[in-house]
Design a protein around this motif. Structure first.
Motif, PDB file in Angstrom:
ATOM      1  N   LYS A  71      53.099  32.292  87.662  1.00  0.00           N
ATOM      2  CA  LYS A  71      52.049  32.325  86.635  1.00  0.00           C
ATOM      3  C   LYS A  71      51.548  30.898  86.410  1.00  0.00           C
ATOM      4  O   LYS A  71      52.349  29.968  86.492  1.00  0.00           O
TER       5      LYS A  71
ATOM      6  N   TYR B  82      49.720  38.516  89.001  1.00  0.00           N
ATOM      7  CA  TYR B  82      49.336  39.665  88.172  1.00  0.00           C
ATOM      8  C   TYR B  82      48.878  40.828  89.062  1.00  0.00           C
ATOM      9  O   TYR B  82      49.185  41.996  88.788  1.00  0.00           O
TER      10      TYR B  82
ATOM     11  N   GLU C 183      50.347  44.806  89.412  1.00  0.00           N
ATOM     12  CA  GLU C 183      49.519  46.014  89.411  1.00  0.00           C
ATOM     13  C   GLU C 183      49.789  46.846  90.666  1.00  0.00           C
ATOM     14  O   GLU C 183      49.947  48.071  90.597  1.00  0.00           O
TER      15      GLU C 183
ATOM     16  N   GLY D   9      45.210  46.966  84.898  1.00  0.00           N
ATOM     17  CA  GLY D   9      45.386  45.976  83.843  1.00  0.00           C
ATOM     18  C   GLY D   9      45.340  46.567  82.449  1.00  0.00           C
ATOM     19  O   GLY D   9      46.154  46.208  81.583  1.00  0.00           O
TER      20      GLY D   9
ATOM     21  N   PHE E  93      51.048  42.695  77.702  1.00  0.00           N
ATOM     22  CA  PHE E  93      51.845  41.572  78.200  1.00  0.00           C
ATOM     23  C   PHE E  93      51.993  40.515  77.120  1.00  0.00           C
ATOM     24  O   PHE E  93      51.013  40.102  76.491  1.00  0.00           O
TER      25      PHE E  93
ATOM     26  N   ASN F 205      49.043  31.434  80.761  1.00  0.00           N
ATOM     27  CA  ASN F 205      49.517  32.666  81.390  1.00  0.00           C
ATOM     28  C   ASN F 205      48.846  33.891  80.789  1.00  0.00           C
ATOM     29  O   ASN F 205      48.499  34.845  81.500  1.00  0.00           O
TER      30      ASN F 205
ATOM     31  N   ALA G 134      46.113  36.677  82.626  1.00  0.00           N
ATOM     32  CA  ALA G 134      46.298  38.128  82.566  1.00  0.00           C
ATOM     33  C   ALA G 134      45.085  38.796  81.929  1.00  0.00           C
ATOM     34  O   ALA G 134      44.626  39.858  82.383  1.00  0.00           O
TER      35      ALA G 134
ATOM     36  N   ARG H  48      42.240  39.656  84.116  1.00  0.00           N
ATOM     37  CA  ARG H  48      42.437  40.847  84.953  1.00  0.00           C
ATOM     38  C   ARG H  48      42.373  42.132  84.128  1.00  0.00           C
ATOM     39  O   ARG H  48      42.646  43.213  84.642  1.00  0.00           O
TER      40      ARG H  48
ATOM     41  N   TRP I 248      44.226  42.830  81.418  1.00  0.00           N
ATOM     42  CA  TRP I 248      45.456  43.191  80.724  1.00  0.00           C
ATOM     43  C   TRP I 248      45.283  43.032  79.216  1.00  0.00           C
ATOM     44  O   TRP I 248      44.564  42.123  78.751  1.00  0.00           O
TER      45      TRP I 248
ATOM     46  N   THR J 180      46.932  41.594  75.959  1.00  0.00           N
ATOM     47  CA  THR J 180      47.829  40.439  75.894  1.00  0.00           C
ATOM     48  C   THR J 180      48.184  40.088  74.457  1.00  0.00           C
ATOM     49  O   THR J 180      47.442  40.398  73.510  1.00  0.00           O
TER      50      THR J 180
END
Length: 205
Positions: free
Chosen positions: A140, A146, A150, A157, A162, A169, A173, A176, A178, A180
């Motif tokens: 990361k 990441y 997946e 994502g 996460f 980091n 994410a 993408r 995600w 977070t």
């Protein structure tokens, strides 16, 4: 809808404060000088990418004779730097799993250091999937790590929530898609899990 929760380990489940440990074993002024002269976190990145733990540390130690003995402590005292555990975070991990939700780790961790840490922290064996950078060959916040999560998990994502203590980091994410959470303590993380409907207040206590 969140289908799996992803935990960083360092400073989320286990405290990781190398500078704090060195301040216990050497004058703070010397510690600051050493960290200024030697990129010890860069050295650790080599390990986290899959480099041999002891060889990497001892090779770096030989490059800096003034700090040789202190640098070697990065290997010899490692578990003292990677401690203590953050108990509420571990409870949250177990509470999510009790709900039947998959819990993964996504961690910058060496092959040797992760194997060693598992002897001290049994919960590291309990993730539904452990994504460890040393085995993946990437760290990361590089986008590829990441993507690999997946691909291996089959989740997109937006299926993943996460938490990590480092903003870079988290940002990677987020790019993408995600969900977070910047980890600043287990209280805030617990509140986020409740807000997402993943745990009740009682379960997150």
């Amino acid at each position: 809808m969140v289908k799996a929760v992803v935990f960083d380990i360092g400073n989320v489940l286990i405290e990781w404060q190398p500078e704090r440990h060195y301040d216990r074993i050497m004058p703070e002024e010397d510690r600051r000088a050493m960290f200024s002269e030697v990129d010890l976190h860069g050295m650790n990145d080599v390990i986290d990418r899959g480099g041999h733990w002891r060889e990497t540390v001892f090779d770096w130690a030989e490059k800096y004779p003034r700090w040789r003995d202190a640098i070697r402590r990065w290997h010899d005292d490692w578990i003292e730097m990677a401690s203590p555990v953050i108990p509420r975070s571990v409870r949250l991990m177990k509470a999510l799993q009790a709900r039947g939700l998959p819990v993964f780790s996504l961690t910058n961790f060496g092959i040797g250091t992760f194997d060693y840490a598992r002897d001290f922290y049994p919960f590291l064996e309990e993730f539904d999937r452990a994504f460890v950078s040393g085995h993946m060959g990437v760290i990361k916040p590089e986008a590829r790590i990441y993507e690999m999560v997946e691909e291996a998990s089959g989740f997109a994502g937006h299926d993943l929530l996460f938490t990590d203590d480092r903003a870079d980091n988290i940002a990677a994410a987020h790019l993408r898609g995600w969900k977070t959470h910047l980890f600043e303590g287990p209280e805030g993380w617990a509140a986020r899990l409740v807000a997402e409907g993943l745990l009740s207040e009682e379960e997150a206590a």
